[in-house]
Scaffold this motif. Structure first.
Motif, PDB file in Angstrom:
ATOM      1  N   TYR A 141       0.858  -1.186   0.000  1.00 18.77           N
ATOM      2  CA  TYR A 141       0.000   0.000   0.000  1.00 18.77           C
ATOM      3  C   TYR A 141       0.891   1.232   0.000  1.00 18.77           C
ATOM      4  O   TYR A 141       1.975   1.230   0.598  1.00 18.77           O
ATOM      5  N   ILE A 142       0.426   2.302  -0.653  1.00 20.93           N
ATOM      6  CA  ILE A 142       0.978   3.633  -0.405  1.00 20.93           C
ATOM      7  C   ILE A 142       0.401   4.068   0.939  1.00 20.93           C
ATOM      8  O   ILE A 142      -0.806   4.000   1.164  1.00 20.93           O
ATOM      9  N   GLY A 143       1.267   4.509   1.855  1.00 20.10           N
ATOM     10  CA  GLY A 143       0.829   4.800   3.222  1.00 20.10           C
ATOM     11  C   GLY A 143       0.227   6.173   3.388  1.00 20.10           C
ATOM     12  O   GLY A 143       0.214   7.012   2.483  1.00 20.10           O
ATOM     13  N   ALA A 144      -0.226   6.412   4.590  1.00 17.34           N
ATOM     14  CA  ALA A 144      -1.140   7.502   4.902  1.00 17.34           C
ATOM     15  C   ALA A 144      -0.627   8.909   4.619  1.00 17.34           C
ATOM     16  O   ALA A 144      -1.357   9.741   4.093  1.00 17.34           O
ATOM     17  N   GLY A 145       0.614   9.211   4.995  1.00 24.75           N
ATOM     18  CA  GLY A 145       1.058  10.598   5.022  1.00 24.75           C
ATOM     19  C   GLY A 145       0.762  11.405   3.781  1.00 24.75           C
ATOM     20  O   GLY A 145       0.059  12.409   3.817  1.00 24.75           O
ATOM     21  N   CYS A 146       1.296  10.966   2.641  1.00 26.07           N
ATOM     22  CA  CYS A 146       1.116  11.751   1.420  1.00 26.07           C
ATOM     23  C   CYS A 146      -0.344  11.742   0.951  1.00 26.07           C
ATOM     24  O   CYS A 146      -0.793  12.706   0.319  1.00 26.07           O
ATOM     25  N   LEU A 147      -1.093  10.696   1.263  1.00 22.92           N
ATOM     26  CA  LEU A 147      -2.500  10.626   0.882  1.00 22.92           C
ATOM     27  C   LEU A 147      -3.335  11.608   1.694  1.00 22.92           C
ATOM     28  O   LEU A 147      -4.107  12.415   1.157  1.00 22.92           O
ATOM     29  N   VAL A 148      -3.169  11.531   3.006  1.00 21.37           N
ATOM     30  CA  VAL A 148      -3.938  12.381   3.911  1.00 21.37           C
ATOM     31  C   VAL A 148      -3.623  13.848   3.673  1.00 21.37           C
ATOM     32  O   VAL A 148      -4.520  14.701   3.617  1.00 21.37           O
ATOM     33  N   GLN A 149      -2.351  14.153   3.532  1.00 23.66           N
ATOM     34  CA  GLN A 149      -1.959  15.550   3.359  1.00 23.66           C
ATOM     35  C   GLN A 149      -2.457  16.109   2.023  1.00 23.66           C
ATOM     36  O   GLN A 149      -2.805  17.287   1.924  1.00 23.66           O
ATOM     37  N   THR A 150      -2.524  15.278   1.007  1.00 22.82           N
ATOM     38  CA  THR A 150      -3.082  15.720  -0.271  1.00 22.82           C
ATOM     39  C   THR A 150      -4.551  16.075  -0.113  1.00 22.82           C
ATOM     40  O   THR A 150      -5.020  17.091  -0.646  1.00 22.82           O
ATOM     41  N   VAL A 151      -5.293  15.259   0.626  1.00 21.39           N
ATOM     42  CA  VAL A 151      -6.709  15.553   0.869  1.00 21.39           C
ATOM     43  C   VAL A 151      -6.849  16.842   1.688  1.00 21.39           C
ATOM     44  O   VAL A 151      -7.671  17.710   1.361  1.00 21.39           O
ATOM     45  N   TRP A 152      -6.066  16.968   2.743  1.00 25.74           N
ATOM     46  CA  TRP A 152      -6.128  18.198   3.552  1.00 25.74           C
ATOM     47  C   TRP A 152      -5.829  19.422   2.683  1.00 25.74           C
ATOM     48  O   TRP A 152      -6.476  20.460   2.845  1.00 25.74           O
ATOM     49  N   ASN A 153      -4.873  19.297   1.796  1.00 25.58           N
ATOM     50  CA  ASN A 153      -4.522  20.428   0.924  1.00 25.58           C
ATOM     51  C   ASN A 153      -5.675  20.776  -0.011  1.00 25.58           C
ATOM     52  O   ASN A 153      -5.992  21.960  -0.215  1.00 25.58           O
TER      53      ASN A 153
END
Length: 362
Positions: A206-218
């Motif tokens: 899996y691609i993990g949370a950090g870059c996914l979550v931060q992209t959504v927040w952005n």
């Protein structure tokens, strides 16, 4: 009180004490639950625990405890509107008469009557306890892949929604997944990442949370999609070879695969995290049983998230606590592994970059 097939559920009263303390179970059943003589006193002294008696006629035939509040966070991260059902049993002398099934089937009515603010009932069942697993599944409890390590072996976390419109809930979850996929697809960097990562197949990853979550927040706060991202985490699982050398081969391969990306890529075998985690973080970690098991323990409900784009162009999303907190800009602790200090250290860092976040208390 609720009734079905001659069985009633009552909040504990002292008149049931003598019969409850006389309950007995054979050893093969006592392995999976506690008798009222073991659990009742503790429930009576905890304002977040409610003892419930299963009654047939005027005789107590069964018992369980409903537990709410932060004390259940180790079992279930999004605990604020949930109750944990624990210590469920039917007295051995009363077994084989359908009382367990009748009690579980009427539980939703009982909950709505006594605890209208509760949205969900959850329970932990030992993976070896197949009889209990069948009982709960037939009564409508869902296995959504959540797992925790119990004292003796792995436990399934089963969930039952009390909101009454599970079709609407599933629809909402599907809509949020589509929204997540759309957001991730808008990022040129993530598009390149997901495409390159397909070369890792058939290795489970899996691609993990950090870059996914931060992209959504952005996206939600109107910032550039790559704002605040400092690295990319990829997790994979291989329990056939736990050596550093085997993991390092994958790391070296990843350096070539992702060399065109502007952020460093950190790739780790989750099957061997327990070998080094305590030395690095001072916390003893049991071995993970799967990628999903690892994600279940990540520090907040919003960041318990993994995604991959398969080579057949199908998206695979794993979000054990749903996506509502993520899209609600809510940061809520998942206490499966981290402590209070780690939680506030992370949330302080995040809130400096994204002041719009709603940080829940520990």
């Amino acid at each position: 009180m609720g009734q079905q097939q001659g069985v009633s559920l009552f909040l504990y009263e002292e008149k049931y004490l003598e019969s409850l303390l006389a309950f007995q179970l054979p050893a093969e059943q006592a392995e999976f639950t506690g008798l009222p003589s073991d659990t009742l006193e503790s429930a009576m002294h905890d304002i977040n625990k409610y003892a419930v008696v299963i009654v047939h006629g005027d005789m107590a035939v069964g018992f369980f405890i409903l537990h709410t509040g932060e004390g259940i966070a180790d079992f279930y991260g999004p605990y604020s509107h949930a109750m944990l059902l624990r210590a469920f049993l039917i007295n051995y002398a009363s077994q084989g008469k359908g009382y367990a099934k009748a009690a579980i089937l009427q539980l939703p009515e009982f909950m709505r009557s006594h605890f209208p603010a509760v949205h969900e009932v959850v329970l932990a069942v030992n993976e070896k306890n197949t009889a209990a697993d069948r009982l709960y599944s037939r009564a409508g409890f869902c296995d959504n892949g959540l797992r925790r390590m119990g004292k003796k072996s792995v436990q399934k976390i089963l969930q039952y929604s009390l909101l009454g419109n599970q079709t609407a809930m599933a629809s909402q979850d599907g809509e949020l997944q589509l929204r997540l996929i759309h957001t991730l697809s808008q990022s040129p960097i993530l598009n390149a990442l997901f495409t390159a990562a397909q070369s890792l197949e058939p290795l489970p990853y899996y691609i993990g949370a950090g870059c996914l979550v931060q992209t959504v927040w952005n996206e939600l706060t109107g910032r550039p999609l790559n704002y605040g991202i400092s690295d990319i985490d990829i997790i994979y699982f291989n329990d056939n070879d736990l050596s550093y050398a085997a993991e390092n081969k994958v790391v070296e391969r990843a350096k070539t695969l992702f060399s065109h990306l502007p952020f460093p890529v950190d790739i780790k075998n989750q099957a061997r995290v327990h070998l080094w985690y305590q030395d690095k973080f001072g916390i003893e970690l049991r071995p993970y049983s799967s990628l999903e098991d690892a994600i279940n323990s990540w520090p907040t409900t919003a960041t318990c998230l993994g995604a991959r784009l398969n080579s057949d162009h199908r998206w695979q999303i794993y979000a054990p606590y749903g996506l509502e907190d993520l899209f609600g800009l809510i940061v809520r602790p998942n206490k499966a592994l981290i402590d209070e200090g780690i939680y506030y250290s992370k949330t302080h860092k995040w809130s400096r970059k994204w002041p719009e976040l709603h940080i829940a208390s520990w």
